[in-house]
Design a protein around this motif. Structure first.
Motif, PDB file in Angstrom:
ATOM      1  N   SER A   1       0.793  -1.243   0.000  1.00  0.00           N
ATOM      2  CA  SER A   1       0.000   0.000   0.000  1.00  0.00           C
ATOM      3  C   SER A   1       0.820   1.286   0.000  1.00  0.00           C
ATOM      4  O   SER A   1       0.243   2.378  -0.105  1.00  0.00           O
ATOM      5  CB  SER A   1      -0.964   0.037   1.198  1.00  0.00           C
ATOM      6  N   THR A   2       2.136   1.205   0.111  1.00  0.00           N
ATOM      7  CA  THR A   2       2.961   2.411   0.184  1.00  0.00           C
ATOM      8  C   THR A   2       3.242   2.957  -1.213  1.00  0.00           C
ATOM      9  O   THR A   2       3.076   2.273  -2.219  1.00  0.00           O
ATOM     10  CB  THR A   2       4.292   2.117   0.876  1.00  0.00           C
ATOM     11  N   ALA A   3       3.699   4.215  -1.264  1.00  0.00           N
ATOM     12  CA  ALA A   3       4.020   4.841  -2.548  1.00  0.00           C
ATOM     13  C   ALA A   3       5.322   5.619  -2.434  1.00  0.00           C
ATOM     14  O   ALA A   3       5.621   6.204  -1.388  1.00  0.00           O
ATOM     15  CB  ALA A   3       2.889   5.768  -2.992  1.00  0.00           C
ATOM     16  N   VAL A   4       6.096   5.618  -3.523  1.00  0.00           N
ATOM     17  CA  VAL A   4       7.327   6.412  -3.556  1.00  0.00           C
ATOM     18  C   VAL A   4       6.994   7.814  -4.033  1.00  0.00           C
ATOM     19  O   VAL A   4       6.025   8.040  -4.766  1.00  0.00           O
ATOM     20  CB  VAL A   4       8.393   5.764  -4.458  1.00  0.00           C
TER      21      VAL A   4
ATOM     22  N   VAL B   1     -11.341   6.600   0.616  1.00  0.00           N
ATOM     23  CA  VAL B   1     -10.200   7.171   1.324  1.00  0.00           C
ATOM     24  C   VAL B   1     -10.562   7.502   2.769  1.00  0.00           C
ATOM     25  O   VAL B   1      -9.788   7.238   3.704  1.00  0.00           O
ATOM     26  CB  VAL B   1      -9.689   8.427   0.582  1.00  0.00           C
ATOM     27  N   ALA B   2     -11.742   8.064   2.982  1.00  0.00           N
ATOM     28  CA  ALA B   2     -12.171   8.372   4.355  1.00  0.00           C
ATOM     29  C   ALA B   2     -12.278   7.098   5.182  1.00  0.00           C
ATOM     30  O   ALA B   2     -11.851   7.061   6.349  1.00  0.00           O
ATOM     31  CB  ALA B   2     -13.507   9.107   4.327  1.00  0.00           C
ATOM     32  N   GLU B   3     -12.818   6.040   4.588  1.00  0.00           N
ATOM     33  CA  GLU B   3     -12.927   4.774   5.311  1.00  0.00           C
ATOM     34  C   GLU B   3     -11.549   4.141   5.502  1.00  0.00           C
ATOM     35  O   GLU B   3     -11.283   3.521   6.541  1.00  0.00           O
ATOM     36  CB  GLU B   3     -13.862   3.824   4.557  1.00  0.00           C
ATOM     37  N   ARG B   4     -10.661   4.304   4.530  1.00  0.00           N
ATOM     38  CA  ARG B   4      -9.286   3.821   4.679  1.00  0.00           C
ATOM     39  C   ARG B   4      -8.607   4.471   5.885  1.00  0.00           C
ATOM     40  O   ARG B   4      -7.937   3.797   6.682  1.00  0.00           O
ATOM     41  CB  ARG B   4      -8.486   4.146   3.405  1.00  0.00           C
ATOM     42  N   ASP B   5      -8.814   5.769   6.028  1.00  0.00           N
ATOM     43  CA  ASP B   5      -8.205   6.478   7.159  1.00  0.00           C
ATOM     44  C   ASP B   5      -8.788   5.990   8.480  1.00  0.00           C
ATOM     45  O   ASP B   5      -8.067   5.833   9.476  1.00  0.00           O
ATOM     46  CB  ASP B   5      -8.407   7.983   7.005  1.00  0.00           C
ATOM     47  N   ARG B   6     -10.098   5.760   8.504  1.00  0.00           N
ATOM     48  CA  ARG B   6     -10.724   5.255   9.731  1.00  0.00           C
ATOM     49  C   ARG B   6     -10.209   3.866  10.070  1.00  0.00           C
ATOM     50  O   ARG B   6      -9.893   3.569  11.244  1.00  0.00           O
ATOM     51  CB  ARG B   6     -12.249   5.214   9.566  1.00  0.00           C
ATOM     52  N   LEU B   7     -10.110   2.997   9.063  1.00  0.00           N
ATOM     53  CA  LEU B   7      -9.635   1.633   9.288  1.00  0.00           C
ATOM     54  C   LEU B   7      -8.185   1.636   9.753  1.00  0.00           C
ATOM     55  O   LEU B   7      -7.809   0.903  10.680  1.00  0.00           O
ATOM     56  CB  LEU B   7      -9.788   0.821   8.005  1.00  0.00           C
ATOM     57  N   THR B   8      -7.356   2.476   9.122  1.00  0.00           N
ATOM     58  CA  THR B   8      -5.953   2.572   9.526  1.00  0.00           C
ATOM     59  C   THR B   8      -5.832   3.020  10.981  1.00  0.00           C
ATOM     60  O   THR B   8      -5.063   2.440  11.763  1.00  0.00           O
ATOM     61  CB  THR B   8      -5.207   3.556   8.605  1.00  0.00           C
ATOM     62  N   ALA B   9      -6.589   4.043  11.347  1.00  0.00           N
ATOM     63  CA  ALA B   9      -6.532   4.550  12.727  1.00  0.00           C
ATOM     64  C   ALA B   9      -6.990   3.478  13.708  1.00  0.00           C
ATOM     65  O   ALA B   9      -6.387   3.302  14.777  1.00  0.00           O
ATOM     66  CB  ALA B   9      -7.394   5.803  12.856  1.00  0.00           C
ATOM     67  N   ALA B  10      -8.042   2.750  13.356  1.00  0.00           N
ATOM     68  CA  ALA B  10      -8.550   1.711  14.252  1.00  0.00           C
ATOM     69  C   ALA B  10      -7.520   0.608  14.445  1.00  0.00           C
ATOM     70  O   ALA B  10      -7.357   0.076  15.557  1.00  0.00           O
ATOM     71  CB  ALA B  10      -9.846   1.131  13.689  1.00  0.00           C
TER      72      ALA B  10
ATOM     73  N   HIS C   1      -1.348  -2.351  15.841  1.00  0.00           N
ATOM     74  CA  HIS C   1      -0.832  -2.897  14.588  1.00  0.00           C
ATOM     75  C   HIS C   1      -0.008  -1.844  13.852  1.00  0.00           C
ATOM     76  O   HIS C   1      -0.405  -0.678  13.757  1.00  0.00           O
ATOM     77  CB  HIS C   1      -1.971  -3.391  13.705  1.00  0.00           C
ATOM     78  N   GLN C   2       1.113  -2.268  13.321  1.00  0.00           N
ATOM     79  CA  GLN C   2       2.035  -1.349  12.644  1.00  0.00           C
ATOM     80  C   GLN C   2       1.649  -1.212  11.175  1.00  0.00           C
ATOM     81  O   GLN C   2       2.287  -1.771  10.286  1.00  0.00           O
ATOM     82  CB  GLN C   2       3.468  -1.859  12.793  1.00  0.00           C
ATOM     83  N   VAL C   3       0.619  -0.444  10.923  1.00  0.00           N
ATOM     84  CA  VAL C   3       0.084  -0.295   9.565  1.00  0.00           C
ATOM     85  C   VAL C   3       0.770   0.885   8.873  1.00  0.00           C
ATOM     86  O   VAL C   3       0.738   2.010   9.388  1.00  0.00           O
ATOM     87  CB  VAL C   3      -1.442  -0.051   9.615  1.00  0.00           C
ATOM     88  N   PRO C   4       1.383   0.676   7.709  1.00  0.00           N
ATOM     89  CA  PRO C   4       1.990   1.800   7.002  1.00  0.00           C
ATOM     90  C   PRO C   4       0.924   2.719   6.411  1.00  0.00           C
ATOM     91  O   PRO C   4      -0.249   2.346   6.294  1.00  0.00           O
ATOM     92  CB  PRO C   4       2.802   1.125   5.892  1.00  0.00           C
TER      93      PRO C   4
ATOM     94  N   TRP D   1      -2.182  -2.750   4.805  1.00  0.00           N
ATOM     95  CA  TRP D   1      -1.229  -3.843   4.951  1.00  0.00           C
ATOM     96  C   TRP D   1      -0.955  -4.081   6.425  1.00  0.00           C
ATOM     97  O   TRP D   1      -0.571  -3.160   7.153  1.00  0.00           O
ATOM     98  CB  TRP D   1       0.060  -3.493   4.218  1.00  0.00           C
ATOM     99  N   LEU D   2      -1.176  -5.326   6.854  1.00  0.00           N
ATOM    100  CA  LEU D   2      -0.864  -5.741   8.217  1.00  0.00           C
ATOM    101  C   LEU D   2       0.391  -6.605   8.182  1.00  0.00           C
ATOM    102  O   LEU D   2       0.323  -7.781   7.800  1.00  0.00           O
ATOM    103  CB  LEU D   2      -2.017  -6.546   8.808  1.00  0.00           C
ATOM    104  N   PRO D   3       1.541  -6.081   8.578  1.00  0.00           N
ATOM    105  CA  PRO D   3       2.783  -6.863   8.531  1.00  0.00           C
ATOM    106  C   PRO D   3       2.904  -7.782   9.743  1.00  0.00           C
ATOM    107  O   PRO D   3       3.571  -7.475  10.732  1.00  0.00           O
ATOM    108  CB  PRO D   3       3.867  -5.782   8.534  1.00  0.00           C
ATOM    109  N   LEU D   4       2.269  -8.930   9.675  1.00  0.00           N
ATOM    110  CA  LEU D   4       2.174  -9.825  10.827  1.00  0.00           C
ATOM    111  C   LEU D   4       3.338 -10.797  10.952  1.00  0.00           C
ATOM    112  O   LEU D   4       3.503 -11.434  11.998  1.00  0.00           O
ATOM    113  CB  LEU D   4       0.860 -10.616  10.758  1.00  0.00           C
ATOM    114  N   GLY D   5       4.105 -10.986   9.891  1.00  0.00           N
ATOM    115  CA  GLY D   5       5.229 -11.908   9.973  1.00  0.00           C
ATOM    116  C   GLY D   5       4.791 -13.357  10.041  1.00  0.00           C
ATOM    117  O   GLY D   5       3.845 -13.782   9.378  1.00  0.00           O
TER     118      GLY D   5
END
Length: 381
Positions: free
Chosen positions: A172-175, A287-296, A302-305, A313-317
């Motif tokens: 989900s990240t961007a350069v 996007v608004a729901e993405r921000d809410r989900l990320t914050a939650a 959870h270390q969500v980028p 993305w949930l980096p659970l290993g």
């Protein structure tokens, strides 16, 4: 008769489970599918009208060159029609690119983990995969973003294609602009750089550049996009490539499977383009729901980028597969990448709340196999 060894070695594609099948299996009324990065909206009204109007023509072959759609895309993005190539989804265009530019023994470069199609393209083409590991986007985080310096450094004399998935699937990240411009200036002109922007419409960071802007004046750059995500046409399979050099577009066009973009897909895509304002409103809701989900998720540890796509993305290993299976057992379908993390599509608020509740049941006070914290993927103790 045996298939080519390279084909025999290909892993079978595993699509996300059908939620109706899972619901029947679990004996519940409904399961939630957050695995395939679809938007949670019905087709645009203009698309439904276009499909209805075109249905009576489906006894004839479609326009093989998709001329109406090509002109609409060229006008929409202010390019010449000879620079535009529609295709049966961006995945098909990826395959056409490899067919157009890679002989056996050449190479395709890309970051990893990234879009699952890239190594398969190389395998089928008999090309080498030059895979460059991701690096953390945040101090102390898990690897989740492109290392463009390392990607430029891995290019050799045999490299023909280089993919930059921006935003990156599945992390989900961007350069950002400055590093991407430096990178493009470093890559030899003999290498075609493909900016894969399937999720471009969901980008909100103003420093993440529009690939079509960076493409202009760079003949070895092309941009891939799709109607499957923000435009809501996943079931119709239509994507497109825009190349600065018309010769690149011509080469890709020559590997086109005849009539692969159906008349329905062409009509729907043209109608969707004409509904850009409505698409923009739908994207803003995602996007608004993405921000809410990320914050939650971050509130839960959870270390969500920071996501620039319509998924998180949930980096659970190590516990990834275990957590995904447990979520599925609670009626929530996600996309796991074993040993790395889970990709979760942004759904409706109701769907995301079902996911969060299921995740709480799975992770609260628990640790995964091998003693890892299931929220961070880090060793416990």
């Amino acid at each position: 008769m045996s298939a080519r060894p390279a084909v025999q070695a290909l892993p079978a594609y595993k699509p996300g489970r059908n939620p109706a099948d899972l619901a029947r299996e679990l004996g519940v009324d409904r399961a939630v599918k957050l695995a395939s990065n679809e938007v949670p909206f019905p087709p645009l009204p203009a698309v439904v009208q276009a499909l209805s109007a075109t249905a009576g023509e489906t006894y004839r072959y479609p326009d093989n060159g998709a001329a109406v759609l090509t002109r609409a895309l060229a006008e929409h993005y202010d390019v010449d029609p000879v620079q535009v190539v529609p295709g049966c989804g961006a995945v098909m265009l990826c395959q056409q690119l490899a067919q157009s530019f890679n002989d056996p023994g050449t190479a395709i470069a890309f970051a990893w983990r990234s879009f699952e199609m890239y190594p398969l393209l190389a395998q089928v083409a008999g090309a080498r995969s030059l895979q460059v590991p991701l690096v953390p986007s945040r101090p102390g985080g898990s690897p989740d973003t492109h290392d463009l310096d390392a990607l430029a450094a891995v290019v050799d004399d045999d490299t023909r294609l280089l993919f930059v998935c921006n935003p990156n699937n599945p992390t989900s990240t961007a350069v950002r602009r400055a590093e991407l411009e430096r990178f493009l200036d470093r890559v030899p002109e003999s290498v075609l750089v493909v900016l894969d922007e399937a999720y471009r419409e969901f980008v909100t960071d103003p420093d993440v550049p529009d690939g079509l802007e960076l493409m202009r004046g760079r003949p070895n750059v092309a941009v891939l996009r799709t109607f499957s995500k923000a435009w809501g046409l996943a079931g119709l399979r239509v994507g497109y490539l825009v190349a600065e050099d018309p010769a690149v577009a011509d080469a890709v066009r020559r590997t086109h499977v005849p009539f692969s973009v159906s008349s329905l897909a062409q009509a729907a895509a043209v109608a969707a383009l004409a509904s850009a304002d409505e698409v923009g409103r739908r994207v803003a809701a995602v996007v608004a729901e993405r921000d809410r989900l990320t914050a939650a998720l971050r509130e839960r540890g959870h270390q969500v980028p920071d996501s620039q796509a319509n998924f998180v993305w949930l980096p659970l290993g190590e516990p990834t597969a275990e957590v995904a299976a447990a979520l599925e057992g609670r009626g929530v379908i996600t996309r796991p990448f074993a040993g790395e993390g889970i990709r979760v599509t942004v759904g409706t608020p109701e769907e995301d709340d079902v996911f969060l509740a299921a995740l709480d049941e799975v992770t609260t006070g628990a640790s995964g196999a091998a003693g890892d914290d299931v929220r961070t993927g880090a060793p416990v103790g």
